[in-house]
Every structure is written in structure tokens, then in C-alpha cells.
Enzyme design. Structure first.
Site, PDB file in Angstrom:
ATOM      1  N   ASP A  19     -11.581   2.787   3.913  1.00  0.00           N
ATOM      2  CA  ASP A  19     -11.883   1.356   3.852  1.00  0.00           C
ATOM      3  C   ASP A  19     -13.383   1.117   3.651  1.00  0.00           C
ATOM      4  OD1 ASP A  19      -9.765  -0.394   3.891  1.00  0.00           O
ATOM      5  OD2 ASP A  19      -9.492  -0.309   6.072  1.00  0.00           O
ATOM      6  N   GLN A  25      -4.946  -1.147   9.915  1.00  0.00           N
ATOM      7  CA  GLN A  25      -4.775  -2.471   9.292  1.00  0.00           C
ATOM      8  C   GLN A  25      -5.358  -3.588  10.179  1.00  0.00           C
ATOM      9  OE1 GLN A  25      -3.438  -3.075   6.152  1.00  0.00           O
ATOM     10  NE2 GLN A  25      -4.037  -5.205   6.497  1.00  0.00           N
ATOM     11  N   LYS A  30       0.838  -1.207   0.000  1.00  0.00           N
ATOM     12  CA  LYS A  30       0.000   0.000   0.000  1.00  0.00           C
ATOM     13  C   LYS A  30       0.869   1.253   0.000  1.00  0.00           C
ATOM     14  CE  LYS A  30      -3.879  -2.306   2.262  1.00  0.00           C
ATOM     15  NZ  LYS A  30      -4.555  -2.654   3.526  1.00  0.00           N
TER      16      LYS A  30
END
Ligand code: NAD
Length: 312
Positions: free
Chosen positions: A124, A98, A54
Site C-alpha cells: 500500500d 483493509q 482485489k
């Protein structure tokens, strides 16, 4: 017959190429690049790999990306403190914590974190407000894997409207939002899960089958209607040689990969499905690259929307 492979790496590159100019235009207007704050708790090796991917991809399109680390022993309160700081900072347009969080943080920790991330920075797409907007087909920030699947299908000219779609897996992160997105695109959608009786028979009705289960090679040709499109979301790293050989076959290229690396990533779909499906997403190189590309897209979208909301 051998299925057409849907090339997620190429589609992800297209999306990144579209995000780059939007990042530059935003930076020119706002006099700063869109910013993504990532928080990583603990030292899970898989999470380290995902984060490295990422960070590299975000830097490649010109985003600002900062990684904050907390030790595995950190408390939920400490983590929420960081999230609140990122919520309040004007530098960050997107926040990503995460998963998975260390078990010691408690069972409800992830949900608590998703609740606290500001919906406008929720790249997200897991905040209940964004999930609600998704249900009503008016979301701007949608979970990256499901929206990546849609991009892959649409840019590969796979028809969705009017098809019978079956989604196996009902997680909040993949299965449910994927089913809703397919519904919004006018598919007739059936959701299946671990308690669905006679799963292969239901799956065989699908023109479009999505497997998001997390069980390697679970979907066999018995699940497939000839010519169907099959989306394989699963990623499971296998280290048992005998198991890998059973799935990929002796003498295959995947087995050679395993011999070199000592492990291999296997999807939820058995390789022999390629002989009956019309189109198939490979693992690796299918859905995975899209998930990262959609994170970049969501970050620049969040930046643009926040800028607009201030009337600038
Ligand atoms: P999850 O464990 O939250 O959900 C799995 C779902 O599969 C559950 O809803 C369960 O009902 C269903 N299931 C389990 N066993 C089943 C069975 N025997 N028959 C039918 N259904 C069954 O997992 P998730 O977060 O949705 O992830 C699914 C897979 O996708 C995992 O392998 C994960 O690593 C992978 N994944 C990949 C990406 C990507 O970018 N490619 C992103 C997210 C998740």
C-alpha cells in the site's frame, strides 16, 4: 466542448497484462507465485466489495492471495499479531490491511498497523520508510491510487512537466503523495484543502486538476480552466434520489442506473465539468480500476525485490 474521457478500465487492463508475465517469470524462478496476504477486520460492506475486486484481479494474474478475517470485536493486538505472522512468512511478499478499521480499535490503530507492516512488504506504500523514500524520489512501493493516477496520465499522453497542477485534498493516502509524484514529474504543484480561501480561483489556474476530497460533485465548471485535464478521485455512494437527480440531471443514463440499483457512485467532479475540461477521468471507470492494478504491480515488484535482496 466535451472532454476526452481517460479510460481507467483500459489502462488497468494494460497494466494487468504486463504484470501477468512478471508473475509467471517470478514463479518459475522462485518455485512459488508472489503472495499477497490481505487482512479484513469487521464486515463493512464497502470493504467487502473492494476486497472481492482485489481478490478477483489478483487471481486473474496468477498471484497467490489469502484473505484473513477478524471480527469487528477483534483487538488491535490480535490484528498486529496477524501482521507480524505475515511479516515473518516467506509465502507473502505483500501485506494489505483493509481500511477503515473498526472505530473500537482506537484512533491511532491504522497508523500503528502501517508502522508494523514490514516496509519491503508494504504494497500500500503507507509505511513511513516508503513515504520518506517517495519524498526523495527513490521509492519502489508507492501508494496505489497516486501511482495509478500517474500511469493513467502518462499512458493517456497527458503532459505533466511544466504544467500548473492543483491537488485538492491533502490526505496521506491520496492528496499528499499525488502532489509529490506530480512535483517529481516537473509540474508546478499547489495543494489545496478545506481551509484554502477562494478555492475555485486557485483551481482555475490549473492545467491539471486533481480532486481527492470525498464530496460528491464539489468541483463545478467554476473551478476549471477551459481545456484543463481533470482527475476525479472521489467515490461517494449516494442513495438519495433527489440529490442524485440534482447532480446527474433528469433523464440521464446515470439516473436510470440509480433507478435500477437504488444507489449510484458519484465523484468529486460535477458532470457538467465535461463541457469545459479538455480531458476527464470518469467515475466509475477512471482512477478506481488503476488502484487495484497498481496493487498487483506492487505485489510482483515486492516479490522481485525480496528475491533479489537474497542474492538469488
Ligand atoms: P480524506 O477524507 O482523508 O481527505 C479528504 C481531503 O479533502 C482532506 O485533506 C480535506 O482537507 C479535503 N477537503 C475536505 N473538504 C474540503 C473542502 N470543502 N474544500 C477543500 N478541500 C476539502 O479522503 P481521501 O482518503 O483522500 O479520499 C478522498 C476521496 O477519494 C474519497 O471520496 C475516497 O473515497 C476517494 N478514494 C478513491 C480511491 C480510488 O481508488 N478511486 C482511492 C482512495 C480514495
Amino acid at each position: 466542448m466535451s472532454a476526452r474521457l481517460l479510460d481507467g478500465t483500459a489502462v488497468a487492463a494494460q497494466i494487468r497484462a504486463e504484470v501477468g508475465p512478471r508473475v509467471a517469470a517470478f514463479a518459475a524462478r522462485a518455485r512459488r507465485p508472489p503472495g499477497l496476504g490481505i487482512v479484513l477486520v469487521g464486515d463493512n460492506p464497502a470493504s467487502e466489495t473492494y476486497i472481492a475486486g482485489k481478490v478477483k484481479a489478483a487471481a486473474g494474474v496468477g498471484l497467490r492471495i489469502d484473505l484473513e478475517r477478524l471480527p469487528a470485536t477483534a483487538s488491535l493486538a490480535q490484528l498486529l499479531g496477524i501482521v507480524e505472522r505475515l511479516n515473518g512468512s516467506d509465502v507473502y511478499d505483500g501485506i494489505l490491511v483493509q481500511s477503515p478499521l473498526p472505530e473500537a480499535m482506537g484512533a491511532g490503530a491504522e497508523r500503528r498497523v502501517f508502522d508494523v507492516i514490514h516496509p519491503a512488504k508494504d504494497v500500500d506504500g503507507f509505511h513511513p520508510i516508503n513515504v520518506g523514500r517517495l519524498m526523495q524520489n527513490r521509492a519502489t512501493l508507492i501508494a496505489c491510487t497516486p501511482s495509478g493516477i500517474m500511469e493513467l496520465l502518462e499512458r493517456s499522453q497527458i503532459a505533466i512537466a511544466g504544467t500548473r497542477a492543483v491537488v485538492i485534498g491533502r490526505s496521506d493516502i491520496v492528496g499528499k503523495p499525488t502532489a509529490i509524484l506530480l512535483l517529481h514529474r516537473h509540474a508546478t504543484v499547489t495543494m489545496c484543502h478545506s481551509r484554502t480561501p477562494d478555492l475555485p480561483a486557485i483551481a482555475r489556474e490549473a492545467d491539471l486538476l486533481v480532486a481527492a476530497i470525498g464530496r460528491p460533485a464539489f468541483v463545478t465548471p467554476a473551478f476549471i480552466k477551459g481545456g484543463a485535464t481533470v482527475v476525479d478521485v472521489g467515490i461517494t455512494r449516494l442513495t438519495d434520489r433527489a440529490q442524485v437527480e440534482r447532480i446527474v440531471g433528469a433523464g440521464s443514463k446515470r439516473l436510470q442506473d440509480f433507478e435500477r440499483r437504488g444507489s449510484v457512485v458519484i465523484g468529486d467532479v460535477h458532470p457538467s465539468v465535461a463541457e469545459v475540461a479538455g480531458a476527464l477521468t470518469p467515475v466509475p471507470g477512471g482512477v478506481g480500476p488503476l488502484t487495484v492494478a497498481m496493487l498487483l504491480k506492487n505485489t510482483v515488484t515486492a516479490a522481485e525485490e525480496r528475491f533479489k535482496a537474497r542474492g538469488r
